[in-house]
Design a protein around this motif. Structure first.
Motif: not given
Length: 185
Positions: A63-87
């Protein structure tokens, strides 16, 4: 500069920003997530904090917070997942601390809980950092919320108080921000 050189340069910047966050995280198991960030972040977007945890208790990721938004990233051998949040429509984050781990509760368009954050102190630090940014955005008028409700204002005041206690805000900065928030009630 080639695209590959730009990517490598941005990846080094991101790794440096992750190393400078208030409570560093162990990124050894987050290589795929970090390698994806240069493709997601804008060139001038800065990381202000990051933690590792489980999306709704299931997908382990970053889970990464930037000066513009937050992003959750999950990557593994079988799948990937991304979710972005606006402030823009985000309420202040809440943190629930257990003995070792913490949970971060995000209330934006939907409610999401990031469980088992890598360290309960990291969870609290992440919430304080994001809530400080949300306070600045609300006070400066850059947030999508035209008028925060009184509960949001009280949460923001609590976050400001925590930042003052930790020495992050001076007494004068605290008083100025508090006045601006109370004027919104």
């Amino acid at each position: 500069m080639t695209d590959n050189e730009k990517y490598n340069h941005r990846l080094l910047q991101i790794k440096s920003e992750l190393g400078n966050i208030p409570m560093p995280i162990v990124t050894i198991f987050m290589n795929k997530e970090m390698e994806r960030l240069p493709h997601i972040l804008e060139p001038e977007e800065k990381i202000i904090h990051a933690v590792t945890g489980n999306w709704k208790g299931k997908k382990h990721g970053l889970l990464t917070a930037t000066d513009k938004r937050m992003i959750f990233l999950s990557y593994n051998l079988f799948n990937s997942f991304e979710e972005r949040f606006s402030y823009e429509n985000m309420s202040p984050l809440c943190c629930e601390q257990g003995m070792l781990y913490g949970d971060i509760i995000i209330q934006a368009d939907t409610r999401v809980v990031i469980k088992r954050v890598n360290n309960k102190n990291n969870a609290a630090s992440f919430c304080n950092t994001v809530n400080t940014l949300l306070t600045r955005l609300t006070v400066s008028g850059n947030s999508g919320n035209a008028v925060p409700d009184s509960e949001d204002v009280y949460r923001l005041l609590e976050s400001l108080g925590n930042l003052r206690e930790k020495g992050i805000l001076t007494e004068q900065e605290f008083a100025e921000q508090k006045k601006k928030l109370l004027d919104q009630l």
